[in-house]
Design a protein around this motif. Structure first.
Motif, PDB file in Angstrom:
ATOM      1  N   ARG A 117       0.849  -1.194   0.000  1.00 17.79           N
ATOM      2  CA  ARG A 117       0.000   0.000   0.000  1.00 17.79           C
ATOM      3  C   ARG A 117       0.886   1.245   0.000  1.00 17.79           C
ATOM      4  NH1 ARG A 117      -3.980  -0.660   4.026  1.00 17.79           N
ATOM      5  NH2 ARG A 117      -3.340  -2.764   4.614  1.00 17.79           N
ATOM      6  N   PRO A 118       0.373   2.411  -0.381  1.00 21.17           N
ATOM      7  CA  PRO A 118       1.175   3.641  -0.373  1.00 21.17           C
ATOM      8  C   PRO A 118       1.749   3.937   1.012  1.00 21.17           C
ATOM      9  CG  PRO A 118      -0.879   3.982  -1.573  1.00 21.17           C
ATOM     10  CD  PRO A 118      -0.981   2.629  -0.927  1.00 21.17           C
ATOM     11  N   VAL A 119       2.931   4.541   1.032  1.00 17.10           N
ATOM     12  CA  VAL A 119       3.609   4.840   2.292  1.00 17.10           C
ATOM     13  C   VAL A 119       2.736   5.704   3.201  1.00 17.10           C
ATOM     14  CG1 VAL A 119       5.565   6.046   3.322  1.00 17.10           C
ATOM     15  CG2 VAL A 119       5.918   4.623   1.293  1.00 17.10           C
ATOM     16  N   GLU A 120       2.122   6.740   2.634  1.00 15.91           N
ATOM     17  CA  GLU A 120       1.293   7.642   3.436  1.00 15.91           C
ATOM     18  C   GLU A 120       0.126   6.902   4.073  1.00 15.91           C
ATOM     19  OE1 GLU A 120       2.146   8.091   0.315  1.00 15.91           O
ATOM     20  OE2 GLU A 120       3.642   9.711   0.470  1.00 15.91           O
ATOM     21  N   GLU A 121      -0.462   5.994   3.322  1.00 15.78           N
ATOM     22  CA  GLU A 121      -1.597   5.225   3.845  1.00 15.78           C
ATOM     23  C   GLU A 121      -1.160   4.335   5.001  1.00 15.78           C
ATOM     24  OE1 GLU A 121      -4.448   1.544   2.372  1.00 15.78           O
ATOM     25  OE2 GLU A 121      -3.774   3.020   0.881  1.00 15.78           O
ATOM     26  N   ALA A 122       0.001   3.675   4.846  1.00 16.59           N
ATOM     27  CA  ALA A 122       0.508   2.793   5.900  1.00 16.59           C
ATOM     28  C   ALA A 122       0.775   3.581   7.184  1.00 16.59           C
ATOM     29  CB  ALA A 122       1.783   2.090   5.430  1.00 16.59           C
ATOM     30  N   LEU A 123       1.344   4.779   7.040  1.00 14.29           N
ATOM     31  CA  LEU A 123       1.648   5.599   8.216  1.00 14.29           C
ATOM     32  C   LEU A 123       0.375   6.158   8.847  1.00 14.29           C
ATOM     33  CD1 LEU A 123       4.853   7.497   7.026  1.00 14.29           C
ATOM     34  CD2 LEU A 123       4.689   5.480   8.491  1.00 14.29           C
ATOM     35  N   GLU A 124      -0.609   6.485   8.016  1.00 15.78           N
ATOM     36  CA  GLU A 124      -1.886   6.990   8.530  1.00 15.78           C
ATOM     37  C   GLU A 124      -2.585   5.941   9.378  1.00 15.78           C
ATOM     38  OE1 GLU A 124      -4.740   9.760   9.254  1.00 15.78           O
ATOM     39  OE2 GLU A 124      -2.986  10.120   7.971  1.00 15.78           O
ATOM     40  N   LEU A 125      -2.501   4.684   8.961  1.00 13.51           N
ATOM     41  CA  LEU A 125      -3.150   3.590   9.688  1.00 13.51           C
ATOM     42  C   LEU A 125      -2.698   3.530  11.137  1.00 13.51           C
ATOM     43  CD1 LEU A 125      -3.158   0.529   7.234  1.00 13.51           C
ATOM     44  CD2 LEU A 125      -5.160   1.610   8.277  1.00 13.51           C
ATOM     45  N   VAL A 126      -1.415   3.803  11.371  1.00  9.35           N
ATOM     46  CA  VAL A 126      -0.858   3.638  12.719  1.00  9.35           C
ATOM     47  C   VAL A 126      -0.564   4.964  13.402  1.00  9.35           C
ATOM     48  CG1 VAL A 126       0.114   1.380  12.138  1.00  9.35           C
ATOM     49  CG2 VAL A 126       1.515   3.430  11.816  1.00  9.35           C
ATOM     50  N   ASP A 176      -5.755   2.744  20.565  1.00  7.16           N
ATOM     51  CA  ASP A 176      -5.777   2.956  19.114  1.00  7.16           C
ATOM     52  C   ASP A 176      -5.381   1.683  18.371  1.00  7.16           C
ATOM     53  OD1 ASP A 176      -6.550   5.578  19.468  1.00  7.16           O
ATOM     54  OD2 ASP A 176      -4.532   6.417  19.185  1.00  7.16           O
ATOM     55  N   THR A 177      -4.363   0.993  18.896  1.00  4.33           N
ATOM     56  CA  THR A 177      -3.922  -0.250  18.266  1.00  4.33           C
ATOM     57  C   THR A 177      -5.008  -1.311  18.353  1.00  4.33           C
ATOM     58  OG1 THR A 177      -1.604   0.235  18.763  1.00  4.33           O
ATOM     59  CG2 THR A 177      -2.159  -2.063  18.296  1.00  4.33           C
ATOM     60  N   TRP A 178      -5.660  -1.403  19.503  1.00  9.91           N
ATOM     61  CA  TRP A 178      -6.763  -2.369  19.653  1.00  9.91           C
ATOM     62  C   TRP A 178      -7.864  -2.082  18.638  1.00  9.91           C
ATOM     63  CZ3 TRP A 178      -7.733  -2.608  25.686  1.00  9.91           C
ATOM     64  CH2 TRP A 178      -6.608  -3.169  26.296  1.00  9.91           C
ATOM     65  N   ASP A 179      -8.207  -0.792  18.479  1.00  7.66           N
ATOM     66  CA  ASP A 179      -9.261  -0.428  17.529  1.00  7.66           C
ATOM     67  C   ASP A 179      -8.864  -0.816  16.107  1.00  7.66           C
ATOM     68  OD1 ASP A 179     -10.753   0.610  19.602  1.00  7.66           O
ATOM     69  OD2 ASP A 179     -10.174   2.703  19.218  1.00  7.66           O
ATOM     70  N   LEU A 180      -7.597  -0.629  15.764  1.00  7.63           N
ATOM     71  CA  LEU A 180      -7.115  -0.987  14.430  1.00  7.63           C
ATOM     72  C   LEU A 180      -7.176  -2.490  14.216  1.00  7.63           C
ATOM     73  CD1 LEU A 180      -5.808  -0.427  11.715  1.00  7.63           C
ATOM     74  CD2 LEU A 180      -3.579  -0.278  12.876  1.00  7.63           C
ATOM     75  N   ALA A 183     -10.691  -3.534  13.643  1.00  8.46           N
ATOM     76  CA  ALA A 183     -11.136  -3.143  12.305  1.00  8.46           C
ATOM     77  C   ALA A 183     -10.601  -4.109  11.251  1.00  8.46           C
ATOM     78  CB  ALA A 183     -10.684  -1.708  12.002  1.00  8.46           C
ATOM     79  N   LEU A 184      -9.344  -4.522  11.408  1.00 11.60           N
ATOM     80  CA  LEU A 184      -8.763  -5.496  10.474  1.00 11.60           C
ATOM     81  C   LEU A 184      -9.512  -6.817  10.552  1.00 11.60           C
ATOM     82  CD1 LEU A 184      -5.004  -4.719  11.190  1.00 11.60           C
ATOM     83  CD2 LEU A 184      -6.194  -4.306   9.033  1.00 11.60           C
ATOM     84  N   ARG A 185      -9.830  -7.246  11.774  1.00  4.67           N
ATOM     85  CA  ARG A 185     -10.607  -8.472  11.967  1.00  4.67           C
ATOM     86  C   ARG A 185     -11.960  -8.369  11.274  1.00  4.67           C
ATOM     87  NH1 ARG A 185     -12.960  -9.713  16.937  1.00  4.67           N
ATOM     88  NH2 ARG A 185     -13.651  -7.542  16.873  1.00  4.67           N
ATOM     89  N   THR A 190      -7.278 -12.487   9.540  1.00  6.91           N
ATOM     90  CA  THR A 190      -7.106 -13.427  10.649  1.00  6.91           C
ATOM     91  C   THR A 190      -5.880 -13.003  11.450  1.00  6.91           C
ATOM     92  OG1 THR A 190      -8.084 -15.224   9.373  1.00  6.91           O
ATOM     93  CG2 THR A 190      -6.699 -15.845  11.242  1.00  6.91           C
ATOM     94  N   VAL A 191      -6.006 -12.929  12.768  1.00  8.98           N
ATOM     95  CA  VAL A 191      -4.936 -12.406  13.617  1.00  8.98           C
ATOM     96  C   VAL A 191      -4.533 -13.447  14.657  1.00  8.98           C
ATOM     97  CG1 VAL A 191      -4.240 -10.586  15.213  1.00  8.98           C
ATOM     98  CG2 VAL A 191      -5.819 -10.057  13.327  1.00  8.98           C
TER      99      VAL A 191
END
Length: 326
Positions: A117-126, A176-180, A183-185, A190-191
């Protein structure tokens, strides 16, 4: 159900898995579990329980001594080329080049990742977009963990391995990490999660397994694992009242109690019944239960009980061995 349907339903399948290191140490002793698509599964255990050894095998970093592993229908070690592009791995420590900026680090990693994915998108996610031009060596410990997660998510993985993902994060960063992760789940990822934070496992995991000395000591949903533990009610006895003035505790479903000064602590497997009976008594007696605290059993209590029982069983086995030798 045929094998193809079974594999589609179970994204990760572990069957009678064993790992023996040089010298004969058996770190994993025949464990079995599965993880479904869009499920968060937590592996818990004390130090030396076999968590890291198990996860390394599932990630395909080594071949098991015995047993069978399938990730997305493939052997992760022998068919690594088929599995690796579809998984993301967040290790406990990333080992980044310290002189690169955050964006440069992600860009370098993206060059080795299929469909990144684009760098900006990856950084925005976290939550690191505002730190894109900062050198890695200037990041806090929590920010480095966020960078670890960004790299694990670069390829939009179908399976995500998270090893202690919130170590070093403050309360806001952890939430924030838990929410992410949730959302991925919800999007179908699968995590497989390992963590020392029992609150994290209780909050995130759909199911979990507690490992002890290479075996699974308990497995199920967090509610199922904690169900065997008693709930607790505590309060300060009203002035002029004693334990004997309460309704018979057994009739309230109370299995045990203890006192600390004027504070009474009750244990019960029937929390609603006990709390209702106690509150009705207080209403009828016209008294206030100061400091009233009513809570269900926690995963931490279940974990500690399993650890204590396993330790006691190990000590008993040792005594029996001594007796036989004698």
């Amino acid at each position: 159900m045929d094998s193809a349907q079974h594999s589609a339903r179970h994204v990760i399948e572990v069957t009678d898995l064993r790992r023996v290191y040089t010298g004969g140490y058996e770190a994993v002793r025949g464990i079995s579990f599965h993880v479904g698509q869009g499920e968060i599964f937590a592996l818990l255990g004390t130090n030396g329980a076999g968590k890291t050894s198990t996860v390394e095998l599932i990630e395909g970093l080594a071949a098991p001594t015995a047993g069978r592993i399938r990730v997305l229908g493939h052997d992760p070690y022998r068919e690594r080329a088929a599995v690796r592009p579809r998984v993301g791995v967040m290790l406990q420590e990333g080992g980044f080049p310290t002189e690169l900026s955050v964006a440069e680090t992600v860009r370098m990693w993206a060059g080795c990742t299929s469909g990144a994915r684009p760098v900006e998108e990856a950084l925005e996610l976290v939550g690191l977009r505002g730190r894109a031009n900062v050198r890695v060596k200037q990041l806090s410990g929590g920010e480095k963990r966020r960078l670890d997660l960004a790299l694990a998510l670069l390829g939009g993985p179908e399976v995500l391995f998270l090893d202690e993902p919130t170590t070093g994060l403050d309360a806001e960063g952890r939430q924030d990490t838990w929410d992410l992760v949730r959302a991925l789940r919800d999007q179908g990822t699968t995590v497989l999660l390992t963590t020392h934070y029992l609150e994290e496992a209780e909050s995130l995991a759909d199911r979990l397994a507690i490992l002890h000395e290479g075996t699974i000591a308990a497995t199920g949903t967090p509610a199922e694992v904690t169900a065997a533990q008693p709930s607790h009610i505590s309060f300060e006895l009203p002035d002029g009242y004693f334990v004997g003035d309460l309704p018979p505790l057994a009739e309230l479903g109370v299995s045990g109690h203890e006192t600390a000064g004027r504070v009474l602590k009750l244990r019960t497997g029937e929390l609603q019944r006990a709390a209702t009976g106690l509150l009705l008594w207080a209403r009828d007696a016209g008294v206030k239960l100061r400091g009233l605290d009513v809570r269900s059993a926690s995963l931490e209590e279940a974990f500690l009980r399993i650890a204590r029982e396993a330790k006691a069983n190990g000590a008993l086995a040792g005594e029996r061995t001594k007796e036989k030798v004698a």
